[in-house]
Design an enzyme around this catalytic site. Structure first.
Site, PDB file in Angstrom:
ATOM      1  N   CYS A 131      33.864  75.514  41.888  1.00 25.97           N
ATOM      2  CA  CYS A 131      33.172  76.009  40.692  1.00 25.97           C
ATOM      3  C   CYS A 131      33.334  77.529  40.609  1.00 25.97           C
ATOM      4  O   CYS A 131      33.120  78.240  41.608  1.00 25.97           O
ATOM      5  CB  CYS A 131      31.691  75.639  40.792  1.00 25.97           C
ATOM      6  SG  CYS A 131      30.658  76.411  39.543  1.00 25.97           S
ATOM      7  N   ALA A 134      47.806  47.970  18.550  1.00 24.00           N
ATOM      8  CA  ALA A 134      46.675  48.611  17.854  1.00 24.00           C
ATOM      9  C   ALA A 134      47.151  49.577  16.769  1.00 24.00           C
ATOM     10  O   ALA A 134      46.635  49.586  15.644  1.00 24.00           O
ATOM     11  CB  ALA A 134      45.813  49.349  18.885  1.00 24.00           C
ATOM     12  N   HIS A 168      32.444  55.843  29.450  1.00 28.13           N
ATOM     13  CA  HIS A 168      32.925  56.138  30.809  1.00 28.13           C
ATOM     14  C   HIS A 168      33.226  57.626  31.002  1.00 28.13           C
ATOM     15  O   HIS A 168      33.937  58.002  31.936  1.00 28.13           O
ATOM     16  CB  HIS A 168      34.173  55.293  31.123  1.00 28.13           C
ATOM     17  CG  HIS A 168      33.869  53.828  31.119  1.00 28.13           C
ATOM     18  ND1 HIS A 168      34.840  52.864  30.974  1.00 28.13           N
ATOM     19  CD2 HIS A 168      32.705  53.160  31.229  1.00 28.13           C
ATOM     20  CE1 HIS A 168      34.271  51.656  30.997  1.00 28.13           C
ATOM     21  NE2 HIS A 168      32.970  51.810  31.140  1.00 28.13           N
ATOM     22  N   CYS A 185      29.472  79.050  41.047  1.00 22.70           N
ATOM     23  CA  CYS A 185      28.680  79.062  42.292  1.00 22.70           C
ATOM     24  C   CYS A 185      29.498  78.693  43.527  1.00 22.70           C
ATOM     25  O   CYS A 185      28.983  78.633  44.636  1.00 22.70           O
ATOM     26  CB  CYS A 185      27.507  78.086  42.153  1.00 22.70           C
ATOM     27  SG  CYS A 185      28.017  76.350  42.293  1.00 22.70           S
ATOM     28  N   SER A 244      40.826  44.670  27.562  1.00 23.04           N
ATOM     29  CA  SER A 244      40.877  43.327  28.160  1.00 23.04           C
ATOM     30  C   SER A 244      39.485  42.708  28.200  1.00 23.04           C
ATOM     31  O   SER A 244      39.332  41.532  28.500  1.00 23.04           O
ATOM     32  CB  SER A 244      41.436  43.414  29.585  1.00 23.04           C
ATOM     33  OG  SER A 244      40.623  44.314  30.361  1.00 23.04           O
TER      34      SER A 244
HETATM   35  N1  APR Z   1      47.923  47.614  21.361  1.00 25.88           N
HETATM   36  C1  APR Z   1      46.938  46.721  21.629  1.00 25.88           C
HETATM   37  N2  APR Z   1      46.590  46.345  22.891  1.00 25.88           N
HETATM   38  C2  APR Z   1      47.287  46.902  23.907  1.00 25.88           C
HETATM   39  C3  APR Z   1      48.331  47.838  23.705  1.00 25.88           C
HETATM   40  C4  APR Z   1      48.635  48.192  22.361  1.00 25.88           C
HETATM   41  N3  APR Z   1      49.612  49.064  22.073  1.00 25.88           N
HETATM   42  N4  APR Z   1      48.825  48.203  24.928  1.00 25.88           N
HETATM   43  C5  APR Z   1      48.109  47.525  25.853  1.00 25.88           C
HETATM   44  N5  APR Z   1      47.193  46.742  25.245  1.00 25.88           N
HETATM   45  C6  APR Z   1      46.172  45.884  25.864  1.00 25.88           C
HETATM   46  C7  APR Z   1      46.541  45.320  27.220  1.00 25.88           C
HETATM   47  O1  APR Z   1      47.200  44.081  27.070  1.00 25.88           O
HETATM   48  C8  APR Z   1      45.162  45.113  27.862  1.00 25.88           C
HETATM   49  O2  APR Z   1      44.656  43.811  27.617  1.00 25.88           O
HETATM   50  O3  APR Z   1      45.044  46.716  26.105  1.00 25.88           O
HETATM   51  C9  APR Z   1      44.259  46.121  27.140  1.00 25.88           C
HETATM   52  C10 APR Z   1      43.783  47.217  28.047  1.00 25.88           C
HETATM   53  O4  APR Z   1      42.955  46.597  29.010  1.00 25.88           O
HETATM   54  P1  APR Z   1      42.599  47.379  30.350  1.00 25.88           P
HETATM   55  O5  APR Z   1      43.836  47.961  30.935  1.00 25.88           O
HETATM   56  O6  APR Z   1      41.750  46.457  31.172  1.00 25.88           O
HETATM   57  O7  APR Z   1      41.715  48.614  29.849  1.00 25.88           O
HETATM   58  P2  APR Z   1      40.201  48.594  29.406  1.00 25.88           P
HETATM   59  O8  APR Z   1      39.804  47.277  28.840  1.00 25.88           O
HETATM   60  O9  APR Z   1      40.003  49.813  28.582  1.00 25.88           O
HETATM   61  O10 APR Z   1      39.458  48.809  30.828  1.00 25.88           O
HETATM   62  C11 APR Z   1      38.068  49.053  30.803  1.00 25.88           C
HETATM   63  O11 APR Z   1      38.149  49.506  33.169  1.00 25.88           O
HETATM   64  O12 APR Z   1      39.336  50.547  34.869  1.00 25.88           O
HETATM   65  C12 APR Z   1      38.198  50.635  34.070  1.00 25.88           C
HETATM   66  O13 APR Z   1      37.029  52.557  33.427  1.00 25.88           O
HETATM   67  C13 APR Z   1      38.241  51.876  33.236  1.00 25.88           C
HETATM   68  O14 APR Z   1      37.596  52.183  30.937  1.00 25.88           O
HETATM   69  C14 APR Z   1      38.341  51.356  31.807  1.00 25.88           C
HETATM   70  C15 APR Z   1      37.711  49.983  31.917  1.00 25.88           C
HETATM   71 ZN    ZN Z   2      28.674  75.512  40.288  1.00 26.35          ZN
END
Ligand code: APR
Ligand code: ZN
Length: 248
Positions: free
Chosen positions: A153, A237, A121, A156, A195
């Site tokens: 920019c 994590a 992303h 430019c 998620s």
């Molecule tokens: N350890 C493990 N898991 C965690 C922790 C932690 N400390 N803190 C939060 N989480 C979990 C949350 O419970 C959630 O399920 O991490 C997950 C994050 O999920 P999202 O908020 O949906 O993020 P992500 O899956 O990265 O979203 C994907 O969606 O909005 C777009 O572009 C954006 O890259 C992003 C994409």
């Molecule tokens: Zn430029």
């Protein structure tokens, strides 16, 4: 953390010929960066349907730049890699990780020392010009906002944009192909802090599983793919990865 789950994770990592890590916002939560959908999803004052959407950005770029000036810059500039980022960097150094695929745009994996990072992303520390492609940095852009809003920019005079993939845009060329190749070839796929609801990124754990890899999900809430995982760790994590790092 149940020692049996950690032991199982260590066994899977030790036995893996080629592991791939796939990370989401949850791995950066301990670095102070709120997630999007987790129970700490804090982007309340600003609406992601606006600041993260390409059509809205084109219609009203100032909304994004206000969000950047008031929220995103401060969160990103303070964020440091945490134990989870460092553990994945160590795994790569020890030859255990063949690829690190991230949905995150914070650049913390690279700052933790990871080399082979596929940013699905994009990266919000880079601000390319839509006209000439000159790239400004997070700090350079923020420093100019008080006198130049939205920022232009320096080469430019064209418009700048964040180097991220907005909703409604394609992923960076080759990112999904490279990620799919890594997911298909690995024998262990670690999905960490996501998620697993946003496509096409969320198809990668499924591709890995379909190609015979073991699938481990490390997330502190249920995910959309819990039912197909070989191991689900409903834990933080940083805690899991640092415990695993110490064991290697
Ligand atoms: N350890 C493990 N898991 C965690 C922790 C932690 N400390 N803190 C939060 N989480 C979990 C949350 O419970 C959630 O399920 O991490 C997950 C994050 O999920 P999202 O908020 O949906 O993020 P992500 O899956 O990265 O979203 C994907 O969606 O909005 C777009 O572009 C954006 O890259 C992003 C994409
Ligand atoms: Zn430029």
């Amino acid at each position: 953390m149940p020692s049996s789950a950690l032991d199982r994770l260590k066994t899977l990592v030790e036995g893996a010929r080629s592991a791939v890590a796939f990370t989401g916002a949850g791995i950066s939560a301990d670095s102070g960066i709120p997630t999007y959908r987790g129970n700490d999803g804090l982007w309340t004052k600003y609406d992601p349907a606006k600041y993260a959407d390409i059509n809205y950005f084109r219609r009203d770029p100032e909304y994004y730049w206000r969000f950047f000036q008031e929220v995103r810059y401060h969160v990103l500039s303070r964020a440091q890699p945490n134990e989870g980022h460092l553990a994945l960097s160590t795994m790569e150094q020890r030859g255990k990780l063949t690829a690190l695929i991230t949905q995150n745009i914070d650049g913390l994996h690279q700052r933790a020392g990871s080399q082979r990072v596929i940013e699905l992303h994009g990266n919000s520390r880079r601000f390319p010009c839509v006209d000439c492609g000159t790239v400004d940095t997070l700090e350079e852009v923020f420093a100019r906002l008080d006198v130049e809003f939205p920022p232009c920019c320096t080469s430019c005079g064209g418009s700048l944009r964040p180097g991220v993939v907005f909703f409604g845009e394609m992923l960076p060329p080759g990112a999904m192909e490279e990620s799919t190749e890594a997911a298909s070839a690995c024998d262990l796929f670690l999905a960490i802090g996501s998620s697993l609801v946003v496509t096409p990124a969320s198809s990668l754990p499924v591709i890995a599983k379909e190609h015979g890899a073991r699938l481990v999900l490390i997330n502190n809430e249920p995910t959309a793919l819990d039912g197909m995982a070989d191991l689900v760790m409903r834990e933080g994590a940083s805690e899991v990865l640092s415990a695993m790092r110490l064991a290697q």
